[in-house]
Write a protein that holds these residues in place. Sequence first.
Motif, short mmCIF file in Angstrom:
data_model
loop_
_atom_site.label_atom_id
_atom_site.label_comp_id
_atom_site.label_asym_id
_atom_site.label_seq_id
_atom_site.Cartn_x
_atom_site.Cartn_y
_atom_site.Cartn_z
N TRP A 158 -22.78 38.75 -5.76
CA TRP A 158 -23.45 38.54 -4.47
C TRP A 158 -22.14 39.11 -3.84
CZ3 TRP A 158 -21.47 34.83 -1.07
CH2 TRP A 158 -21.66 34.22 -0.07
N ARG A 203 -24.93 32.85 -16.17
CA ARG A 203 -24.88 33.18 -15.15
C ARG A 203 -25.13 33.02 -13.48
NH1 ARG A 203 -26.00 36.99 -16.77
NH2 ARG A 203 -27.38 37.52 -15.06
N TYR A 204 -24.50 31.74 -13.52
CA TYR A 204 -24.06 31.20 -11.82
C TYR A 204 -22.93 31.39 -11.88
CZ TYR A 204 -22.48 28.43 -8.51
OH TYR A 204 -21.77 28.23 -6.83
N SER A 208 -21.50 35.64 -18.45
CA SER A 208 -21.15 35.80 -17.30
C SER A 208 -20.56 36.88 -17.10
CB SER A 208 -20.17 34.69 -17.03
OG SER A 208 -18.82 34.59 -17.45
N THR A 222 -23.60 35.49 -11.27
CA THR A 222 -24.68 35.74 -9.98
C THR A 222 -23.61 36.09 -9.05
OG1 THR A 222 -26.50 34.99 -11.11
CG2 THR A 222 -26.49 35.28 -8.09
N ARG A 223 -22.96 35.14 -8.59
CA ARG A 223 -21.63 34.86 -8.21
C ARG A 223 -20.83 36.34 -7.63
NH1 ARG A 223 -16.70 33.06 -6.67
NH2 ARG A 223 -15.92 31.39 -4.75
#
Length: 439
Positions: free
Chosen positions: A187, A179-180, A118, A183-184
């Motif tokens: 974003w 990874r989520y 992350s 990505t968040r």
Amino acid sequence: MRADRTPLHRMGVLADLALAVVLAAVLLTASVQVVGASDVTGPWRTLLIAGLVVLHVTVLGRSRWPAATFAVGSATMLLLALAPDLGGASAAEAGSPFSALLLPSGLVFFVLLYSVSSSAAPPQPQLALAVGLVGGGITVARLWDAGEYVSTPGEGAAWRLFVTAAVAAGLLAAWALGRYRATRLAWVAALEERAVRAERERRATVEQARRDLEHAAERAGAAERRRIAREMHDVVAHSLAVVVGQAEGGRMIVATQPARAADVLSTIAEQGRLALTEMRSLLGVLREDDDANRAPQPGLDELERVVDDVKRAGTSVELTATGEPLGLSPTAHVAAFRVVQESLTNVVKHAPPGSRAKVSLDWSQRGLRIRVEDDGASAQTSNADEPGRGLLGMRERLALVGGRLERAAPDPSGHVGFVVQAWIPTPQDHPPHDEGTRS
């Protein structure tokens, strides 16, 4: 303020500290107790306890150094895989000796994998997944033999399937969750950057609009100053020219014809009062009071007054008009009046005494042509190449109404002296381009 002293960073440090304390209280304590109750002695006992402590300490730096702490954690897990099985009292409670990989502190590895997935920059998350899969393979191989946990071949197969699925699910879940989150966060950062960029563009637009308004105000102010300068020149120049002409004539006749001195002085006084009235009206536009009284602008219907003023100054003037007068705009009327006034003023100023002037207004369907000529060529020729404020004012006034100054120079034919010729179109027509300036 330094980046490592920001409130957000301090909150991250406190969160890592809290997590490390919780994991140590729940997992490290149990793991150390299991190792202490096992039959492992000597260097391996020391190495296992030290490795478990190091594994938990890495949690403190997982946010700031995710790749480094993951590497240390991976090395510690390799140490646990190489350690001998734990027997003794711990094995008796479990029913069989077991690998140190099954110690509760082994769950910390998934926390470190999540952190590097992350927080680290590519390709470190992908490398961490590869390392985790290799470590998962080592773990499955190390736990492949079920030992005394099972007593039948079918249960042994189920055990191996369970170990493989548990290790794979733990690795992939930790990595995917990391990874989520990455990505968040990316974003959200993109949205913040877009918002910052939009705000920056909005401020730039507002600043540009402010500058445009300032420039427009400056241009409007400059145009107003030019207009006032033209008006002041036209008013003062004409009135003073008449006053000077009357004074010059009065000086010559006062000795021989004293009775006419009163008429000369009366004309001078009248011109002075007229100039003062027009100046007051003109300067009223500079007042901040919007209710200031402003006299109406002069038009062609007041040309007779200008002609009479010039006649009293000693210059003979003939005014003729041909054609049917058309409806010009008020601004065009003022422009036409000022062209005639300035032309006659120049005659009074520059032509020799006794000169004669002729003003012609030629009306047509397309507009008005003005021609002012005199027979004082010798005196005006020297000034022909030195146009002053008057000619400049003529051009500017005519340009505002779509007209043009066709000529302002001595007549090359020699029949007359100085010639001023101008064209003003009607509102519904454009200036005719086929009627060029006369040479």
